[in-house]
Motif scaffolding. Sequence first.
Motif, PDB file in Angstrom:
ATOM      1  N   GLY A  16       0.811  -1.213   0.000  1.00 53.94           N
ATOM      2  CA  GLY A  16       0.000   0.000   0.000  1.00 53.94           C
ATOM      3  C   GLY A  16       0.842   1.260   0.000  1.00 53.94           C
ATOM      4  O   GLY A  16       0.594   2.188  -0.779  1.00 53.94           O
ATOM      5  N   TRP A  17       1.846   1.302   0.870  1.00 57.51           N
ATOM      6  CA  TRP A  17       2.705   2.482   0.913  1.00 57.51           C
ATOM      7  C   TRP A  17       3.521   2.618  -0.363  1.00 57.51           C
ATOM      8  O   TRP A  17       3.763   3.749  -0.823  1.00 57.51           O
ATOM      9  CB  TRP A  17       3.623   2.453   2.132  1.00 57.51           C
ATOM     10  CG  TRP A  17       2.893   2.847   3.366  1.00 57.51           C
ATOM     11  CD1 TRP A  17       2.598   2.066   4.442  1.00 57.51           C
ATOM     12  CD2 TRP A  17       2.316   4.131   3.640  1.00 57.51           C
ATOM     13  NE1 TRP A  17       1.883   2.774   5.356  1.00 57.51           N
ATOM     14  CE2 TRP A  17       1.692   4.045   4.903  1.00 57.51           C
ATOM     15  CE3 TRP A  17       2.264   5.323   2.943  1.00 57.51           C
ATOM     16  CZ2 TRP A  17       1.032   5.138   5.476  1.00 57.51           C
ATOM     17  CZ3 TRP A  17       1.594   6.408   3.513  1.00 57.51           C
ATOM     18  CH2 TRP A  17       1.002   6.302   4.767  1.00 57.51           C
ATOM     19  N   MET A  19       2.510   1.753  -3.346  1.00 51.78           N
ATOM     20  CA  MET A  19       1.598   2.328  -4.343  1.00 51.78           C
ATOM     21  C   MET A  19       1.438   3.832  -4.143  1.00 51.78           C
ATOM     22  O   MET A  19       1.434   4.591  -5.114  1.00 51.78           O
ATOM     23  CB  MET A  19       0.224   1.647  -4.265  1.00 51.78           C
ATOM     24  CG  MET A  19       0.189   0.294  -4.876  1.00 51.78           C
ATOM     25  SD  MET A  19      -1.484  -0.348  -5.145  1.00 51.78           S
ATOM     26  CE  MET A  19      -2.180  -0.304  -3.500  1.00 51.78           C
ATOM     27  N   VAL A  20       1.311   4.268  -2.891  1.00 54.57           N
ATOM     28  CA  VAL A  20       1.161   5.701  -2.615  1.00 54.57           C
ATOM     29  C   VAL A  20       2.399   6.468  -3.068  1.00 54.57           C
ATOM     30  O   VAL A  20       2.301   7.499  -3.741  1.00 54.57           O
ATOM     31  CB  VAL A  20       0.880   5.940  -1.114  1.00 54.57           C
ATOM     32  CG1 VAL A  20       0.981   7.414  -0.759  1.00 54.57           C
ATOM     33  CG2 VAL A  20      -0.484   5.390  -0.736  1.00 54.57           C
ATOM     34  N   ILE A  21       3.564   5.968  -2.719  1.00 54.05           N
ATOM     35  CA  ILE A  21       4.813   6.660  -3.079  1.00 54.05           C
ATOM     36  C   ILE A  21       5.001   6.701  -4.594  1.00 54.05           C
ATOM     37  O   ILE A  21       5.375   7.739  -5.157  1.00 54.05           O
ATOM     38  CB  ILE A  21       6.017   5.983  -2.382  1.00 54.05           C
ATOM     39  CG1 ILE A  21       5.939   6.235  -0.877  1.00 54.05           C
ATOM     40  CG2 ILE A  21       7.335   6.483  -2.954  1.00 54.05           C
ATOM     41  CD1 ILE A  21       6.904   5.404  -0.055  1.00 54.05           C
ATOM     42  N   ARG A  23       2.674   6.604  -6.825  1.00 55.73           N
ATOM     43  CA  ARG A  23       1.658   7.501  -7.392  1.00 55.73           C
ATOM     44  C   ARG A  23       2.058   8.950  -7.188  1.00 55.73           C
ATOM     45  O   ARG A  23       1.900   9.782  -8.087  1.00 55.73           O
ATOM     46  CB  ARG A  23       0.292   7.220  -6.739  1.00 55.73           C
ATOM     47  CG  ARG A  23      -0.807   8.102  -7.237  1.00 55.73           C
ATOM     48  CD  ARG A  23      -1.084   7.857  -8.716  1.00 55.73           C
ATOM     49  NE  ARG A  23      -2.254   8.598  -9.127  1.00 55.73           N
ATOM     50  CZ  ARG A  23      -2.231   9.602  -9.986  1.00 55.73           C
ATOM     51  NH1 ARG A  23      -1.109   9.955 -10.571  1.00 55.73           N
ATOM     52  NH2 ARG A  23      -3.340  10.238 -10.304  1.00 55.73           N
ATOM     53  N   ILE A  24       2.586   9.279  -6.019  1.00 51.43           N
ATOM     54  CA  ILE A  24       3.046  10.652  -5.770  1.00 51.43           C
ATOM     55  C   ILE A  24       4.188  11.006  -6.711  1.00 51.43           C
ATOM     56  O   ILE A  24       4.261  12.120  -7.225  1.00 51.43           O
ATOM     57  CB  ILE A  24       3.462  10.819  -4.289  1.00 51.43           C
ATOM     58  CG1 ILE A  24       2.230  10.779  -3.395  1.00 51.43           C
ATOM     59  CG2 ILE A  24       4.226  12.124  -4.077  1.00 51.43           C
ATOM     60  CD1 ILE A  24       2.545  10.741  -1.913  1.00 51.43           C
ATOM     61  N   TRP A  32      -6.340   7.526  -7.632  1.00 52.04           N
ATOM     62  CA  TRP A  32      -6.313   7.619  -6.175  1.00 52.04           C
ATOM     63  C   TRP A  32      -7.478   6.863  -5.556  1.00 52.04           C
ATOM     64  O   TRP A  32      -7.366   6.333  -4.452  1.00 52.04           O
ATOM     65  CB  TRP A  32      -6.323   9.079  -5.727  1.00 52.04           C
ATOM     66  CG  TRP A  32      -4.999   9.742  -5.875  1.00 52.04           C
ATOM     67  CD1 TRP A  32      -4.680  10.715  -6.763  1.00 52.04           C
ATOM     68  CD2 TRP A  32      -3.817   9.475  -5.128  1.00 52.04           C
ATOM     69  NE1 TRP A  32      -3.361  11.068  -6.606  1.00 52.04           N
ATOM     70  CE2 TRP A  32      -2.805  10.327  -5.614  1.00 52.04           C
ATOM     71  CE3 TRP A  32      -3.503   8.595  -4.095  1.00 52.04           C
ATOM     72  CZ2 TRP A  32      -1.511  10.336  -5.097  1.00 52.04           C
ATOM     73  CZ3 TRP A  32      -2.211   8.596  -3.579  1.00 52.04           C
ATOM     74  CH2 TRP A  32      -1.238   9.458  -4.074  1.00 52.04           C
ATOM     75  N   ILE A  35      -6.417   3.304  -5.032  1.00 53.55           N
ATOM     76  CA  ILE A  35      -5.474   3.178  -3.918  1.00 53.55           C
ATOM     77  C   ILE A  35      -6.222   3.321  -2.590  1.00 53.55           C
ATOM     78  O   ILE A  35      -5.971   2.585  -1.635  1.00 53.55           O
ATOM     79  CB  ILE A  35      -4.339   4.212  -4.047  1.00 53.55           C
ATOM     80  CG1 ILE A  35      -3.503   3.898  -5.303  1.00 53.55           C
ATOM     81  CG2 ILE A  35      -3.457   4.223  -2.806  1.00 53.55           C
ATOM     82  CD1 ILE A  35      -2.463   4.931  -5.641  1.00 53.55           C
ATOM     83  N   GLY A  36      -7.160   4.254  -2.539  1.00 55.95           N
ATOM     84  CA  GLY A  36      -7.985   4.407  -1.344  1.00 55.95           C
ATOM     85  C   GLY A  36      -8.831   3.169  -1.076  1.00 55.95           C
ATOM     86  O   GLY A  36      -9.006   2.756   0.071  1.00 55.95           O
ATOM     87  N   TYR A  38      -7.982   0.163  -1.844  1.00 58.74           N
ATOM     88  CA  TYR A  38      -7.049  -0.840  -1.320  1.00 58.74           C
ATOM     89  C   TYR A  38      -6.889  -0.676   0.191  1.00 58.74           C
ATOM     90  O   TYR A  38      -6.979  -1.640   0.948  1.00 58.74           O
ATOM     91  CB  TYR A  38      -5.689  -0.705  -2.018  1.00 58.74           C
ATOM     92  CG  TYR A  38      -4.650  -1.656  -1.487  1.00 58.74           C
ATOM     93  CD1 TYR A  38      -4.556  -2.944  -1.976  1.00 58.74           C
ATOM     94  CD2 TYR A  38      -3.765  -1.274  -0.479  1.00 58.74           C
ATOM     95  CE1 TYR A  38      -3.622  -3.835  -1.496  1.00 58.74           C
ATOM     96  CE2 TYR A  38      -2.826  -2.143   0.014  1.00 58.74           C
ATOM     97  CZ  TYR A  38      -2.746  -3.425  -0.496  1.00 58.74           C
ATOM     98  OH  TYR A  38      -1.817  -4.294  -0.003  1.00 58.74           O
ATOM     99  N   TRP A  39      -6.673   0.580   0.626  1.00 60.04           N
ATOM    100  CA  TRP A  39      -6.500   0.840   2.054  1.00 60.04           C
ATOM    101  C   TRP A  39      -7.777   0.544   2.832  1.00 60.04           C
ATOM    102  O   TRP A  39      -7.723   0.009   3.940  1.00 60.04           O
ATOM    103  CB  TRP A  39      -6.063   2.288   2.289  1.00 60.04           C
ATOM    104  CG  TRP A  39      -4.619   2.508   1.999  1.00 60.04           C
ATOM    105  CD1 TRP A  39      -4.103   3.200   0.947  1.00 60.04           C
ATOM    106  CD2 TRP A  39      -3.498   2.022   2.745  1.00 60.04           C
ATOM    107  NE1 TRP A  39      -2.733   3.171   1.007  1.00 60.04           N
ATOM    108  CE2 TRP A  39      -2.338   2.460   2.098  1.00 60.04           C
ATOM    109  CE3 TRP A  39      -3.376   1.262   3.902  1.00 60.04           C
ATOM    110  CZ2 TRP A  39      -1.065   2.162   2.571  1.00 60.04           C
ATOM    111  CZ3 TRP A  39      -2.104   0.963   4.368  1.00 60.04           C
ATOM    112  CH2 TRP A  39      -0.971   1.410   3.707  1.00 60.04           C
TER     113      TRP A  39
END
Length: 66
Positions: A16-17, A19-21, A23-24, A32, A35-36, A38-39
Amino acid sequence: MENKDNFTFNVLNSVGWTMVILRIANIISTPWANIGSYWLTLLIICLATAIIDPLVNKGGDKGGEK
């Protein structure tokens, strides 16, 4: 069994982290909302596990003193 569950959660959390990194950094183009989701799914799994585990193991430790 507890170590296996903890390992699985750590892997899912790391994904998860990552994917966030990514994507940023604009390396991946996953929306997004996905990804949300997923969380949110990971949170629901953790809550379900936290609720169901005590119900299943309500007998406590069976391998204690004799």
